[in-house]
Motif scaffolding. Structure first.
Motif, short mmCIF file in Angstrom:
data_model
loop_
_atom_site.label_atom_id
_atom_site.label_comp_id
_atom_site.label_asym_id
_atom_site.label_seq_id
_atom_site.Cartn_x
_atom_site.Cartn_y
_atom_site.Cartn_z
N GLU A 298 31.16 -63.51 -2.13
CA GLU A 298 31.93 -64.76 -2.15
C GLU A 298 31.48 -65.73 -3.25
N LEU A 299 30.53 -65.32 -4.08
CA LEU A 299 30.03 -66.22 -5.11
C LEU A 299 31.13 -66.68 -6.06
N ASP A 300 32.08 -65.81 -6.33
CA ASP A 300 33.17 -66.17 -7.24
C ASP A 300 34.13 -67.16 -6.61
N MET A 301 34.22 -67.16 -5.29
CA MET A 301 35.20 -68.01 -4.60
C MET A 301 34.66 -69.40 -4.27
N ILE A 302 33.34 -69.58 -4.35
CA ILE A 302 32.73 -70.85 -3.98
C ILE A 302 32.51 -71.69 -5.23
N LYS A 303 32.94 -72.93 -5.19
CA LYS A 303 32.78 -73.84 -6.32
C LYS A 303 31.49 -74.66 -6.17
N VAL A 304 31.04 -75.19 -7.29
CA VAL A 304 29.84 -76.03 -7.28
C VAL A 304 30.00 -77.20 -6.34
N GLU A 305 31.19 -77.79 -6.28
CA GLU A 305 31.42 -78.95 -5.43
C GLU A 305 31.27 -78.62 -3.95
N ASP A 306 31.36 -77.33 -3.60
CA ASP A 306 31.23 -76.92 -2.20
C ASP A 306 29.78 -76.92 -1.72
N VAL A 307 28.85 -76.75 -2.63
CA VAL A 307 27.44 -76.61 -2.23
C VAL A 307 26.53 -77.68 -2.82
N MET A 308 27.06 -78.55 -3.66
CA MET A 308 26.21 -79.55 -4.31
C MET A 308 25.71 -80.59 -3.30
N ILE A 309 24.66 -81.30 -3.67
CA ILE A 309 24.19 -82.46 -2.92
C ILE A 309 25.04 -83.66 -3.37
N PRO A 310 25.85 -84.25 -2.50
CA PRO A 310 26.72 -85.35 -2.93
C PRO A 310 25.90 -86.55 -3.40
N HIS A 311 26.50 -87.38 -4.25
CA HIS A 311 25.76 -88.44 -4.94
C HIS A 311 25.10 -89.44 -3.99
N HIS A 312 25.71 -89.69 -2.80
CA HIS A 312 25.12 -90.67 -1.89
C HIS A 312 23.90 -90.14 -1.16
N ARG A 313 23.63 -88.81 -1.31
CA ARG A 313 22.44 -88.23 -0.68
C ARG A 313 21.39 -87.84 -1.71
N VAL A 314 21.63 -88.18 -2.96
CA VAL A 314 20.71 -87.80 -4.02
C VAL A 314 19.54 -88.77 -4.09
N GLU A 315 18.33 -88.27 -4.05
CA GLU A 315 17.14 -89.09 -4.26
C GLU A 315 16.90 -89.22 -5.76
N TYR A 316 16.56 -90.42 -6.21
CA TYR A 316 16.31 -90.61 -7.63
C TYR A 316 15.20 -91.64 -7.83
#
Length: 420
Positions: free
Chosen positions: A196-214
């Motif tokens: 399923e790697l081809d069917m999953i987009k980066v946006e599906d598994v990324m850490i959304p911006h409001h949960r990003v530690e910086y």
């Protein structure tokens, strides 16, 4: 022609017909991939069967010749006996009786058994079939030549394939799904993750911006050092005030080593530790991104939308988790799902659908909303103003907390644990 000779001849001929019928079905029902695997392991029966099935026209031609020959001889013997003893009525009755016997004992029963146990029947039959094909080769070759010629006349050209037709990714997906008992649940999930790697987009598994530690570079140097020392992750964004103003990417391990060597690092010292951020689009597949990470020698990327706005971040570990499942990594050290003693689960509203599916096996659709909050709103077609619930795949999803038009907390319970 006496009765005993007739009975013995008929039994032998019907057994021959049953052998040809059963071996035909068994050979055609063999799993070609399993057969090739056994042949590579030097299984003699598998090697013979593989050679026979590589030219199905010759195999079927020989089997049909033998089967037809046995049935015709059996019919001639029984008809001759019946006519000499019972006249025209005997011919009629013998035809009905022989037809029933051939259907039951030479067709239906052997073919049914062969379809259920193809390998157990095909392998023992292969030496006999190989010998019969050898001695009948001239006749079979002539018949095949005539048959193939007639097929060419109507525009059908026969191509003899040495290898089995390759499976498509969807077919492999189905095979893996149906092989759970032999593969094991963990191996099955890993294989499905790869497919399923081809069917999953980066946006599906990324850490959304409001949960990003910086690291906030707008703070005083002491506060910046404090953030680095207490950082939860090994790689972080360094920003001015908010995540939209990225200055670079910092390795907290490298920064800690630098701080340990210099007790009083300056603001400029921290800036020298930054490296340029690596930006990627949100709609790229995680398979392509995994290859990009490998080629660039990187493991951390910042995700942007079509307008260049920061959507989140993704790491190599986030992609690997889609294959091997959740594990303690450098970024997602803590899941947003908490289990309780009564076998219920609490999840924050921003928990992703893929995380829910991975932990609880709900199989919620991933082509729409990305979070459980968005999924509930899509299902209700409204923003809930208080507690409510819905039933999905034998689970009850309860909205426990709503704040500022956002679902903050949900409770997930297996339906069998609910007392009505």
């Amino acid at each position: 022609m006496d009765l005993s000779f007739t009975v013995i001849a008929l039994v032998i001929l019907i057994l021959c017909s049953a052998f040809f019928s059963g071996s035909e079905t068994a050979m055609m029902s063999l799993n070609k991939y399993k057969l090739r695997h056994l042949a590579k392991q030097k299984n003699k029966a598998a090697e013979r069967s593989l050679k026979l099935t590589r030219r199905p026209d010759r195999l079927l031609g020989m089997i049909l010749v033998g089967n037809t020959f046995a049935n015709i001889i059996a019919s001639a013997i029984l008809t001759s006996y019946a006519e000499s003893h019972f006249g025209n009525m005997g011919i009629f009755l013998s035809t009905i009786i022989l037809t029933l016997f051939i259907l039951l004992f030479a067709e239906i029963i052997p073919k049914t058994l062969a379809a259920i146990f193809p390998q157990k029947i095909a392998f023992p039959a292969s030496p006999v079939l190989w010998f019969l094909l050898f001695i009948s080769y001239p006749i079979v070759a002539l018949l095949n030549l005539i048959a193939n010629g007639l097929l060419r006349c109507v525009g059908i050209k026969i191509k003899h394939k040495v290898n089995a037709e390759p499976l498509s990714s969807e077919e492999i997906h189905t095979v893996v799904h149906e092989s759970k008992s032999k593969l094991g649940s963990q191996n099955k999930n890993m294989l499905i993750g790869v497919l399923e790697l081809d069917m999953i987009k980066v946006e599906d598994v990324m850490i959304p911006h409001h949960r990003v530690e910086y690291i906030n570079l707008s703070l005083e140097i002491d506060e910046i050092i404090h953030q680095i020392i207490h950082a939860k992750h090994s790689i972080l964004l360094a920003c001015y005030d908010n995540i939209e103003n990225i200055a670079g990417v910092i390795s907290t391990k490298r920064a800690l080593k630098f701080i340990a060597q210099d007790n009083k690092p300056t603001y400029e010292d921290i800036l020298t530790l930054l490296r340029d951020p690596y930006y990627i689009p949100e709609n790229i597949s995680i398979k392509a991104q995994l290859i990009n990470f490998q080629q660039k020698g990187m493991r951390f990327a910042t995700v942007v939308d079509e307008y260049g706005s920061i959507e989140g971040i993704i790491t190599v570990e986030d992609i690997i988790e889609e294959i091997v499942g959740e594990f303690s990594d450098t970024y997602n050290l803590h899941t947003h799902i908490r289990s309780s003693a009564d076998n219920t689960y609490a999840a924050t509203g921003d928990t992703t659908i893929r995380e829910i599916n991975r932990h609880l096996h709900l199989q919620l659709p991933t082509h729409g909303a990305k979070t459980i909050s968005g999924f509930i709103i899509d299902e209700l077609r409204d923003i809930p103003i208080g507690n409510c619930c819905l039933r999905i795949n034998n689970y009850i999803i309860e909205v426990k907390k709503v704040q500022n038009n956002m679902i903050k907390l949900v409770k997930i319970t297996k339906e069998k644990n609910i007392s009505l």
